[in-house]
Design an enzyme around this catalytic site. Structure first.
Site, PDB file in Angstrom:
ATOM      1  N   CYS A   1     125.638  26.697 -18.768  1.00 59.66           N
ATOM      2  CA  CYS A   1     126.822  26.122 -19.410  1.00 59.66           C
ATOM      3  C   CYS A   1     126.720  24.649 -19.783  1.00 59.66           C
ATOM      4  CB  CYS A   1     128.056  26.373 -18.559  1.00 59.66           C
ATOM      5  SG  CYS A   1     127.892  25.925 -16.832  1.00 59.66           S
TER       6      CYS A   1
ATOM      7  N   HIS B   1     132.490  19.731 -17.900  1.00 57.68           N
ATOM      8  CA  HIS B   1     131.155  19.919 -17.331  1.00 57.68           C
ATOM      9  C   HIS B   1     130.044  19.134 -18.032  1.00 57.68           C
ATOM     10  CE1 HIS B   1     128.922  23.057 -14.649  1.00 57.68           C
ATOM     11  NE2 HIS B   1     128.883  21.814 -14.180  1.00 57.68           N
TER      12      HIS B   1
END
Length: 511
Positions: free
Chosen positions: A74, A130
């Site tokens: 990710c 993130h």
């Protein structure tokens, strides 16, 4: 949840009623990224077992992207969205940005949000960032977004919004497991501009519901006289921990495998949320001028309920199952719709493509890896992309590239290297996991595949096509000239990240 589920007929009416009239130059942009969504975890890939009516309708009435690629994990893919650069060019190619390490997306990079903001867009992010948080400079509202609502990290509890971590017990150098201690804190933030940051308590609201409500709030409060809307929505679903409201789980009570049952429920809950957001755009009169992008961030993790059948491999691998992403595009500004586009595309291409669609012109950064695909996607033209990097990671001992129809892998492609059929109504958890891990020892590479002829990666041509291997080696050597060492290996676990030092929350201020 009462009032949460949007009616498919209403969404269908919105789409069918869309016109092809002349539109303003700058469209609203809704960019949705699902988390850990497998190739076989969505209805529009001919999987009737997954209930995603809103996404299916949007995809089939738009342009389904059949050969668009993402990174195996990710943080690397999110860096592609924001930077337009392959992760091996930015140091984000190894694993993900863990909460205990003090780095993020390079601050010298101008993000796509900053570019869109510079041409008049109001920019918002709701969901999972993130891309760094140890210093406020890494956080979304310092990287081009007007507001941020969601998680700095990943893997939070969907209801409590807390996230665990681990740091050296003594604070000294060294990462020996015996000297580690657990830490835990909230990761649920609402940031506005550069001066306001609020840690939310969470109050037990399922994150998909919370993100949906905030998105509807953003749409309802948007003032188009101040510029068009760019809403980036990286959902948490369906990353671990596997959690879903019982009403959704009950819809899949016929599935014996618990993980598959919950993953299916999570996807359907996300589908309903997306239906609510598109309905809000329609009610405000914004839908006719909204470009919607939907994509996954990587393939599905087959060991925890996701599925990439019939593709090979899993999340965290460079096999097609870990890197060939489910994606589509929808909008009345597309001149041709209702078809599947088979041209090659990569996550880095979204940056220049969105900027072009927004009327921002061509990206003139010489280091940009992304290609402008706007005219190509809007008119069903031949893709200009003929190759890309799946990943190059010296620490992870893997190099994988694409040149035309050929794919070349050297090193360690990832541990789940088989073909994994989905769990069925009659298959138990233990039986499914046994099948996932069943098989001979991992194959020995290198590997060369003709992906056009062999998209399931079953015939290794390495020994039979030495001339093509030479071409691939030469291209890999060319890529390696621009290799940037990974940041993950350069930053040890830092005990100063401990949420107890920051008001019980994962917060900036320690790097």
């Amino acid at each position: 949840m009462v009032g949460f589920v949007v009616h498919l007929l209403a969404v269908a009416a919105i789409i069918v009623g869309s016109c092809r009239a002349a539109l303003p130059k700058q469209p609203n942009i809704l960019f949705i990224a699902a988390d850990d969504l497998g190739w076989n975890d969505i209805g529009f890939h001919d999987n009737d077992a997954i209930m995603t009516p809103n996404l299916d309708k949007l995809a089939t009435d738009g342009v389904i992207l059949n050969r668009t690629y993402v990174q195996p994990l990710c943080s690397p893919t999110r860096s592609c969205f924001m930077s337009g650069r392959f992760p091996f060019h930015t140091g984000l190619q190894h694993i993900v940005i863990s909460p205990e390490r003090g780095f993020g997306l390079n601050l010298s990079i101008t993000t796509v949000a900053q570019e869109l903001k510079s041409i008049g867009y109001q920019t918002h992010i709701i969901g999972k960032w993130h891309l760094g948080f140890c210093n406020k400079k890494y956080t979304p509202t310092m990287r081009g977004f007007d507001t941020f609502f969601g998680y700095y990290l990943g893997a939070e509890d969907y209801y409590t919004h807390r996230r665990a971590g681990a740091v050296p017990a003594t604070g000294e150098e060294g990462e020996d497991f015996g000297k580690m201690r657990s830490v835990d804190g909230l990761d649920y933030h609402h940031d506005i501009g550069n001066n306001y940051s609020n840690v939310l308590t969470g109050n037990g609201t399922y994150s998909t519901y919370a993100f949906c409500r905030q998105a509807v709030n953003v749409v309802n409060s948007h003032d188009p006289s101040k510029g068009p809307l760019y809403l980036y929505m990286p959902f948490q679903s369906n990353h671990i921990p596997l959690q879903a409201p019982q009403e959704y789980v009950d819809r899949y009570s016929h599935i014996k495998d618990k993980s598959r049952r919950i993953v299916s429920a999570m996807v359907t809950a996300m589908d309903d949320a997306i239906g609510n957001i598109t309905e809000a755009l329609q009610q405000r009169g914004f839908w006719e001028n909204t470009l919607l992008v939907f994509t996954t961030d990587n393939g599905g993790p087959v060991t925890v309920g996701a599925n990439n059948w019939p593709l090979r491999g899993s999340k965290a691998t460079v096999w097609e199952g870990g890197t060939r992403g489910s994606a589509f595009l929808h909008g009345t500004m597309l001149n041709k719709t209702g078809y599947t586009y088979n041209g090659m595309m990569h996550a880095v291409d979204w940056y220049p493509t969105l900027l072009s669609a927004a009327g921002g012109g061509k990206v003139n950064y010489p280091e940009m890896d992304g290609m402008d695909m706007w005219d190509v996607l809007a008119n069903n033209l031949t893709s200009p992309r003929t190759g890309f990097v799946y990943n190059i990671d010296h620490t992870g001992k893997i190099s994988a590239i694409r040149v035309g129809r050929y794919k070349y892998i050297k090193g360690q492609p990832g541990s789940q290297d088989k073909w994994y059929p989905p769990a069925t109504e009659d298959l138990s958890v233990d039986e499914y996991m046994a099948r996932v891990h069943k098989g001979a020892a991992p194959e020995k590479g290198p590997w060369l595949f003709d992906i056009d002829a062999d998209p399931l990666e079953k015939e290794n041509l390495y020994s039979s096509m030495p001339d093509q291997v030479k071409i691939m080696e030469e291209k890999l050597a060319e890529y390696l000239k621009g290799y940037v060492p990974d940041l993950y290996s350069q930053y040890p676990l830092d005990p100063n990240c401990d949420p107890k030092l920051h008001g019980d929350a994962w917060s900036p201020g320690w790097c």
